[in-house]
Design an enzyme around this catalytic site. Structure first.
Site, PDB file in Angstrom:
ATOM      1  N   GLN A 133       0.829  -1.207   0.000  1.00  0.00           N
ATOM      2  CA  GLN A 133       0.000   0.000   0.000  1.00  0.00           C
ATOM      3  C   GLN A 133       0.865   1.259   0.000  1.00  0.00           C
ATOM      4  O   GLN A 133       1.557   1.527   0.984  1.00  0.00           O
ATOM      5  CB  GLN A 133      -0.870  -0.007   1.270  1.00  0.00           C
ATOM      6  CG  GLN A 133      -1.733   1.218   1.452  1.00  0.00           C
ATOM      7  CD  GLN A 133      -2.361   1.254   2.833  1.00  0.00           C
ATOM      8  OE1 GLN A 133      -1.759   0.810   3.807  1.00  0.00           O
ATOM      9  NE2 GLN A 133      -3.574   1.770   2.942  1.00  0.00           N
ATOM     10  N   GLY A 134       0.797   2.038  -1.064  1.00  0.00           N
ATOM     11  CA  GLY A 134       1.596   3.262  -1.142  1.00  0.00           C
ATOM     12  C   GLY A 134       0.743   4.487  -0.861  1.00  0.00           C
ATOM     13  O   GLY A 134       0.335   5.188  -1.789  1.00  0.00           O
ATOM     14  N   TYR A 135       0.444   4.723   0.397  1.00  0.00           N
ATOM     15  CA  TYR A 135      -0.349   5.887   0.810  1.00  0.00           C
ATOM     16  C   TYR A 135       0.552   6.952   1.451  1.00  0.00           C
ATOM     17  O   TYR A 135       0.657   8.068   0.990  1.00  0.00           O
ATOM     18  CB  TYR A 135      -1.426   5.472   1.826  1.00  0.00           C
ATOM     19  CG  TYR A 135      -2.744   5.011   1.255  1.00  0.00           C
ATOM     20  CD1 TYR A 135      -2.819   4.327   0.050  1.00  0.00           C
ATOM     21  CD2 TYR A 135      -3.932   5.238   1.941  1.00  0.00           C
ATOM     22  CE1 TYR A 135      -4.034   3.897  -0.457  1.00  0.00           C
ATOM     23  CE2 TYR A 135      -5.156   4.819   1.457  1.00  0.00           C
ATOM     24  CZ  TYR A 135      -5.215   4.152   0.249  1.00  0.00           C
ATOM     25  OH  TYR A 135      -6.424   3.737  -0.229  1.00  0.00           O
ATOM     26  N   SER A 136       1.230   6.576   2.570  1.00  0.00           N
ATOM     27  CA  SER A 136       1.930   7.568   3.403  1.00  0.00           C
ATOM     28  C   SER A 136       3.124   8.188   2.697  1.00  0.00           C
ATOM     29  O   SER A 136       3.827   7.509   1.949  1.00  0.00           O
ATOM     30  CB  SER A 136       2.423   6.901   4.684  1.00  0.00           C
ATOM     31  OG  SER A 136       1.346   6.343   5.362  1.00  0.00           O
ATOM     32  N   SER A 168       4.504  -1.135   4.173  1.00  0.00           N
ATOM     33  CA  SER A 168       4.689  -2.480   4.744  1.00  0.00           C
ATOM     34  C   SER A 168       4.986  -3.489   3.641  1.00  0.00           C
ATOM     35  O   SER A 168       4.257  -3.570   2.647  1.00  0.00           O
ATOM     36  CB  SER A 168       3.429  -2.921   5.496  1.00  0.00           C
ATOM     37  OG  SER A 168       3.209  -2.075   6.589  1.00  0.00           O
ATOM     38  N   GLU A 250      -9.393  -1.150   5.648  1.00  0.00           N
ATOM     39  CA  GLU A 250      -8.130  -1.332   6.384  1.00  0.00           C
ATOM     40  C   GLU A 250      -8.393  -1.198   7.889  1.00  0.00           C
ATOM     41  O   GLU A 250      -7.903  -1.989   8.695  1.00  0.00           O
ATOM     42  CB  GLU A 250      -7.101  -0.279   5.935  1.00  0.00           C
ATOM     43  CG  GLU A 250      -5.791  -0.410   6.696  1.00  0.00           C
ATOM     44  CD  GLU A 250      -4.711   0.565   6.223  1.00  0.00           C
ATOM     45  OE1 GLU A 250      -5.028   1.513   5.485  1.00  0.00           O
ATOM     46  OE2 GLU A 250      -3.554   0.352   6.619  1.00  0.00           O
TER      47      GLU A 250
END
Ligand SMILES: Cc1cc2nc3c(=O)[nH]c(=O)nc-3n(C[C@H](O)[C@H](O)[C@H](O)COP(=O)(O)OP(=O)(O)OC[C@H]3O[C@@H](n4cnc5c(N)ncnc54)[C@H](O)[C@@H]3O)c2cc1C
Length: 395
Positions: A133-136, A168, A250
């Site tokens: 997951q590439g959010y932050s 992660s 999530e």
């Protein structure tokens, strides 16, 4: 669904699980490395683990309530609940842990094109592709929508440049679902939701070490990464809606940590390490009272979670409710591990030797500290609860 039909389904399911779940898969995982995450580079920790993933994947029971045409089991919500109960009764392991199952899948089912669903969902169900997951981002912090990773429109593709952080398992994942900026004139209205391969030229990762001594997450860098336009989920510049929907899932998934069963129950662990009084009760009245109070809270949370999941499946849950569940479930999990440490005596603090299985208890306890940060911090969940559920003035 009629009661009798559900009873039949329960009997058949029990029979099937008894016949098909390998005995080794009826015990909790021995360590974090003993968990099946799937993916192109997956190396099963045993033949039984590989068999269990394959058998469940073929039946669609890694994702029991997804439609069968996308690799799911096509079960009704009541049947999926029965399957969960019967697996718990036999002690069957979850066959596959996957951000594809808990996060991307639900978002694709709602927002994906038919081609995207057909391409990605069956591979998620069978554990063939591992997602991250590439959010932050390092300069966006909790204000996720201020993200700056750029995706420039180059006609038939985007050119992606920027950096993500706390990704992660980025170094182990095959694909990423990623938020990128496609328009700088609007904050939320300039974000798109992209899917791309971690092996694309220009993607690199750098692991970050955690307090627990493990290193499950990374800094992730994008340097002129070419992503085809058909990999946008939902509309260009409307990715924030997809992002928020996925975040609800999530948070629901993370809240489940409050319910997670460990190898030993709290009372079992305390009795084993601290001993019993003549009447069989734990020989530490203070700890006994703390454990009893905890068990009552855990039972209440369990009941509330079941109600929440039922409402969610019936489409009646408030979109802000996962924030409540996440807040309480993660605090509960932290409390459980505090008590597990107190109940484990000196052994629980041990870090390295075989006696403590490589410090499994201490490492798990330290890992729970991240529960109230990942997926949005507790403070952010409290803000959402204040604003959307309690309608507090000024929130
Ligand atoms: C174990 C773990 C795994 C993760 N995995 C991923 C992943 O796979 N992919 C991914 O994209 N991200 C991941 N994250 C990142 C996670 O989502 C962020 O850490 C989280 O959203 C908090 O952002 P931040 O670290 O920038 O903290 P900050 O925003 O810097 O917050 C610092 C502190 O300030 C508080 N704060 C900030 N703003 C407010 C406000 N408006 N009101 C009140 N308090 C506020 C916060 O609650 C916190 O206590 C992971 C994090 C952890 C710990």
């Amino acid at each position: 669904m009629a009661e009798a039909a559900l009873d039949d389904f329960r009997r058949e399911t029990r029979r099937w699980l008894e016949a098909n779940c390998p005995p080794e898969m009826r015990t909790p995982p021995k360590s974090a490395d003993d968990v099946a995450w799937g993916g192109r580079r997956f190396e099963p920790s045993s033949q039984a683990q590989a068999d269990w993933l394959r058998i469940m994947g073929e039946r669609g029971w890694t994702v029991p309530d997804w439609p069968t045409e996308y690799g799911g089991g096509g079960l009704a919500p009541a049947e999926a609940k029965v399957l969960k109960q019967e697996m718990a009764a036999l002690g069957c392991r979850t066959p596959l842990y996957s951000f594809g199952i808990s996060m991307l899948g639900p978002a694709l089912l709602k927002y994906g094109t038919e081609a995207q669903k057909k391409e990605h969902l069956p591979k998620i169900a069978r554990g063939e592709i591992r997602w991250c997951q590439g959010y932050s981002e390092p300069n966006a912090y909790s204000d996720l929508a201020s993200l700056a990773t750029r995706a420039e429109d180059k006609g038939d593709h985007f050119l992606v440049n920027g950096q993500k952080v706390w990704t992660s398992y980025a170094d182990k994942a095959d694909m990423i679902f990623c938020l990128v900026r496609t328009d700088t004139s609007s904050k939320q209205g300039g974000i798109s939701f992209l899917l791309f391969d971690m092996e694309s030229p220009g993607v690199s990762t750098k692991p970050i070490l955690l307090i627990s001594g493990n290193s499950p997450f990374c800094e992730t860098f994008f340097d002129d990464v070419k992503v085809p336009k058909e990999n946008v989920v939902g509309e260009i510049n409307k990715g924030w809606n997809v992002a928020k929907y996925l975040l609800g899932h999530e948070r629901e998934m993370i809240s489940g940590m409050g319910l997670r069963a460990s190898e030993q129950s709290l009372p079992e662990r305390a009795l084993a390490h601290l001993g019993a009084e003549a009447d069989g009760r734990l020989d530490d009245p203070m700890l006994r009272a703390r454990i009893a109070a905890f068990e009552v809270r855990a039972a209440a949370f369990q009941a509330m979670s079941e109600r929440f999941i039922d409402m969610l499946k019936a489409g009646k849950a408030d979109p802000a409710q996962p924030s409540m569940m996440k807040y309480y479930g993660t605090e509960l999990n932290k409390d459980r591990h505090e008590l597990m440490m107190a109940a484990g005596g000196a052994d629980a603090l041990e870090w390295d030797s075989g006696r403590s299985h490589g410090g499994a208890a201490a490492r798990s306890w330290l890992r729970t500290k991240a529960n109230s940060i990942e997926g949005g911090t507790s403070e952010i969940q409290l803000n959402i609860i204040a604003k959307r559920i309690l309608n507090l003035p000024g929130a």
